[in-house]
Design an enzyme around this catalytic site. Structure first.
Site, mmCIF file in Angstrom:
data_model
loop_
_atom_site.group_PDB
_atom_site.id
_atom_site.type_symbol
_atom_site.label_atom_id
_atom_site.label_comp_id
_atom_site.label_asym_id
_atom_site.label_seq_id
_atom_site.Cartn_x
_atom_site.Cartn_y
_atom_site.Cartn_z
ATOM 1 N N LYS A 94 0.763 -1.140 -0.080
ATOM 2 C CA LYS A 94 -0.004 -0.188 -0.090
ATOM 3 C C LYS A 94 0.927 1.261 -0.200
ATOM 4 O O LYS A 94 0.733 1.963 0.969
ATOM 5 C CB LYS A 94 -0.885 -0.006 1.287
ATOM 6 C CG LYS A 94 -1.973 -1.099 1.104
ATOM 7 C CD LYS A 94 -3.172 -0.933 1.946
ATOM 8 C CE LYS A 94 -4.285 -2.012 2.076
ATOM 9 N NZ LYS A 94 -3.779 -3.397 2.659
HETATM 10 P P1 BMP Z 1 -8.604 -11.113 6.698
HETATM 11 O O1 BMP Z 1 -9.298 -11.863 5.568
HETATM 12 O O2 BMP Z 1 -7.732 -11.923 7.698
HETATM 13 O O3 BMP Z 1 -9.481 -10.115 7.168
HETATM 14 O O4 BMP Z 1 -7.286 -10.462 5.834
HETATM 15 C C1 BMP Z 1 -7.742 -9.376 4.800
HETATM 16 C C2 BMP Z 1 -6.220 -9.032 4.147
HETATM 17 O O5 BMP Z 1 -6.901 -8.159 3.194
HETATM 18 C C3 BMP Z 1 -5.472 -8.273 5.056
HETATM 19 O O6 BMP Z 1 -4.128 -8.544 4.537
HETATM 20 C C4 BMP Z 1 -5.721 -6.975 4.615
HETATM 21 O O7 BMP Z 1 -4.510 -6.018 4.808
HETATM 22 C C5 BMP Z 1 -5.966 -6.880 3.346
HETATM 23 N N1 BMP Z 1 -7.043 -5.763 2.921
HETATM 24 C C6 BMP Z 1 -8.305 -5.710 3.610
HETATM 25 O O8 BMP Z 1 -8.742 -6.610 4.201
HETATM 26 N N2 BMP Z 1 -9.388 -4.837 2.770
HETATM 27 C C7 BMP Z 1 -8.909 -3.854 1.825
HETATM 28 O O9 BMP Z 1 -9.701 -3.294 1.505
HETATM 29 C C8 BMP Z 1 -7.667 -4.157 1.411
HETATM 30 C C9 BMP Z 1 -6.690 -4.959 1.833
HETATM 31 O O10 BMP Z 1 -5.750 -5.217 1.192
#
Ligand code: BMP
Length: 255
Positions: A94
């Site tokens: 990011k």
């Molecule tokens: P999780 O499924 O455990 O919540 O992880 C989501 C992942 O996607 C994390 O690595 C987070 O940084 C990324 N992410 C997100 O959740 N929402 C966004 O809008 C953009 C992302 O990069």
């Protein structure tokens, strides 16, 4: 042309970014539109996740700066596993600074992201100069147009401007990170959607989850699943389960 109705293999011809072409190819061949978010803090856990989920994914997404024991050897190991299982390495950095700074964050420092990550993420807020600064022969960038958290301050105007910016850089931009089908008439770009988990609504820290069916219906070409896989006692089984649900939803979408 509605990208939501086109099979991935037919979209290769519309993609101008090399990594987008490669991704469509991998997705079609492996029958997977799953990206795992490998958010773990130990190198051996990261490598083990790559080995276990490798057969079921098209993209392996890292936050390399959360590793407590980072050493450049870990990315050498990841590169080998990526080659073996045919997936791309994706550092979710990011980026969001002036071009010159982002250039150094991309190439230098201890992570040397440019040397191993096939694709990265960037915020669009710094604008075109930042994208000019990170243009490199063979790499790809996913631009964030929306974020999955409740209470995000990104508005419609920002989202639309981000999509416009992405369309100005078709050679560099692999796709757009978002929750809604924003660029349906552009089959060359990939919609990447995080916030995917079954049976859970959120994480108590703002993250909002949808099911595989819902995100694919909302235009996701690749869905990102983190804790739904990483917190499972059998990440390989969980990865195959999400792969099969996401692929099924995609087949239904293009019917
Ligand atoms: P999780 O499924 O455990 O919540 O992880 C989501 C992942 O996607 C994390 O690595 C987070 O940084 C990324 N992410 C997100 O959740 N929402 C966004 O809008 C953009 C992302 O990069």
């Amino acid at each position: 042309l509605n990208r939501l109705k086109l099979p991935y293999e037919e979209r290769i011809a519309y993609a101008k970014n090399n990594r987008a072409q490669e991704l469509f190819k991998i997705m079609s061949e492996k029958r997977t539109n799953l990206c795992v978010a490998a958010d773990v803090t130990k190198s051996d856990e990261l490598i083990s996740l790559a080995n276990q989920t490798g057969p079921y994914i098209c993209l392996f997404k890292t936050h390399i700066d959360i590793l407590e024991d980072f050493n450049i050897d870990v990315v050498e190991a990841l590169k080998k596993i990526a080659e073996k299982h045919n997936f791309l390495l994706f550092e979710d950095r990011k980026f969001s600074d002036i071009g010159k700074t982002v250039q150094m964050q991309y190439s230098n420092g201890m992570y040397k992201i440019l040397s191993w990550a096939n694709v990265v993420t960037a915020h669009s807020l710094a604008g075109a100069g930042m994208l000019d600064a990170i243009k490199h022969g063979n790499n790809g960038v996913f631009l964030l147009a929306e974020i999955s958290t409740s209470g995000s301050i990104i508005d419609k105007n920002y989202t639309e401007k981000t999509v416009k910016l992405a369309l100005q850089y078709p050679d560099l931009v692999t796709g757009i990170v978002c929750q809604n089908p924003l660029f349906t008439s552009e089959p060359g770009f990939i919609q990447l959607t995080p916030g995917v988990q079954l049976d859970v609504e959120g994480d108590g820290l703002g993250q909002k989850y949808n099911t595989p069916d819902v995100v694919i219906g909302n235009g996701a070409d690749i869905a990102v699943v983190g804790r739904g896989i990483t917190k499972s006692s059998e990440p390989n089984v969980a990865a195959e389960k999400y792969r099969s649900l996401l692929w099924g939803a995609y087949l239904k979408r293009i019917e």
